[in-house]
Design a protein around this motif. Sequence first.
Motif, PDB file in Angstrom:
ATOM      1  N   ARG A 191       7.396  -7.348   2.129  1.00  0.00           N
ATOM      2  CA  ARG A 191       8.692  -7.010   1.547  1.00  0.00           C
ATOM      3  C   ARG A 191       8.982  -5.515   1.685  1.00  0.00           C
ATOM      4  NH1 ARG A 191       7.556  -8.881  -3.293  1.00  0.00           N
ATOM      5  NH2 ARG A 191       6.928  -6.892  -4.115  1.00  0.00           N
ATOM      6  N   PHE A 208      11.980  -3.651   3.817  1.00  0.00           N
ATOM      7  CA  PHE A 208      12.893  -2.689   3.191  1.00  0.00           C
ATOM      8  C   PHE A 208      12.894  -1.359   3.945  1.00  0.00           C
ATOM      9  CE2 PHE A 208      13.532   0.939   0.352  1.00  0.00           C
ATOM     10  CZ  PHE A 208      14.858   0.731   0.031  1.00  0.00           C
ATOM     11  N   PHE A 264      14.781  -1.699   7.189  1.00  0.00           N
ATOM     12  CA  PHE A 264      16.214  -1.784   6.896  1.00  0.00           C
ATOM     13  C   PHE A 264      16.761  -0.410   6.533  1.00  0.00           C
ATOM     14  CE2 PHE A 264      19.501  -3.893   3.868  1.00  0.00           C
ATOM     15  CZ  PHE A 264      20.469  -3.885   4.857  1.00  0.00           C
ATOM     16  N   LEU A 265      16.035   0.322   5.706  1.00  0.00           N
ATOM     17  CA  LEU A 265      16.452   1.660   5.301  1.00  0.00           C
ATOM     18  C   LEU A 265      16.477   2.615   6.490  1.00  0.00           C
ATOM     19  CD1 LEU A 265      17.232   3.592   2.978  1.00  0.00           C
ATOM     20  CD2 LEU A 265      14.793   4.080   2.719  1.00  0.00           C
ATOM     21  N   THR A 292      10.158  -3.548 -11.371  1.00  0.00           N
ATOM     22  CA  THR A 292      11.403  -4.160 -10.903  1.00  0.00           C
ATOM     23  C   THR A 292      12.604  -3.312 -11.284  1.00  0.00           C
ATOM     24  OG1 THR A 292      10.407  -6.345 -11.073  1.00  0.00           O
ATOM     25  CG2 THR A 292      12.809  -6.251 -10.975  1.00  0.00           C
ATOM     26  N   ALA A 351      14.604  -2.305  -7.854  1.00  0.00           N
ATOM     27  CA  ALA A 351      15.560  -3.364  -7.485  1.00  0.00           C
ATOM     28  C   ALA A 351      16.875  -2.804  -6.937  1.00  0.00           C
ATOM     29  CB  ALA A 351      15.825  -4.273  -8.678  1.00  0.00           C
ATOM     30  N   THR A 352      17.399  -1.762  -7.540  1.00  0.00           N
ATOM     31  CA  THR A 352      18.700  -1.241  -7.095  1.00  0.00           C
ATOM     32  C   THR A 352      18.626  -0.546  -5.741  1.00  0.00           C
ATOM     33  OG1 THR A 352      18.367   0.810  -8.330  1.00  0.00           O
ATOM     34  CG2 THR A 352      19.565  -0.968  -9.445  1.00  0.00           C
ATOM     35  N   SER A 353      17.429  -0.134  -5.329  1.00  0.00           N
ATOM     36  CA  SER A 353      17.311   0.556  -4.047  1.00  0.00           C
ATOM     37  C   SER A 353      17.623  -0.360  -2.867  1.00  0.00           C
ATOM     38  CB  SER A 353      15.922   1.171  -3.892  1.00  0.00           C
ATOM     39  OG  SER A 353      14.929   0.163  -3.916  1.00  0.00           O
ATOM     40  N   TRP A 354      17.537  -1.668  -3.047  1.00  0.00           N
ATOM     41  CA  TRP A 354      17.849  -2.611  -1.978  1.00  0.00           C
ATOM     42  C   TRP A 354      19.335  -2.591  -1.619  1.00  0.00           C
ATOM     43  CZ3 TRP A 354      14.844  -5.665   1.140  1.00  0.00           C
ATOM     44  CH2 TRP A 354      13.480  -5.662   0.849  1.00  0.00           C
ATOM     45  N   LEU A 355      20.175  -2.098  -2.504  1.00  0.00           N
ATOM     46  CA  LEU A 355      21.615  -2.056  -2.233  1.00  0.00           C
ATOM     47  C   LEU A 355      22.045  -0.807  -1.465  1.00  0.00           C
ATOM     48  CD1 LEU A 355      22.849  -3.346  -5.702  1.00  0.00           C
ATOM     49  CD2 LEU A 355      22.698  -4.626  -3.560  1.00  0.00           C
TER      50      LEU A 355
END
Length: 157
Positions: free
Chosen positions: A2, A6, A9-10, A110, A114-118
């Motif tokens: 995971r 990420f 993607f980043l 979490t 969690a917000t870093s995925w956006l």
Amino acid sequence: MRMAFFLAFLLVALGYAAWRGGGPERAMAAIALTMVGADKMLHAFVPVEFASLDTGHLAIDLFGATATTLLALFAHRFWPMCVAVLHILPLLAHTSRFLDVEIHPAAYLTMQVATSWLVPPILILATWRHQRRLARGDSEPSWYISSRRSIPRTANR
């Protein structure tokens, strides 16, 4: 797995923003790259611990929240406000951990990440929209710049 997804993607988002973005998009890429670099340096020297207040990640999150809030204040774009909020939310995780030591370590983790995925999809979309404005020939400034010359003068002055 995971985390590798990420980071890939980043990195795509950061590369696209650095290559095709305007000033605010490039600034966000620099902020995110600084945060990732600081995180890697932190993990090289300090073991990951979510059972108590994570002061290393608190410092990184404070930097991220401050930098993106300043970006939101000065960028002539809407999206930095959304990203600033996403960087402020992890501070709530640290506050929760500080106030309630009984919070489960998985919940603390979490709340931090969690917000870093956006952020990557927002940055990709922002860069794409910047490119569309350029293709249409729209002239939009990247930054709000305050100056006395921009204030219209009236005949009575």
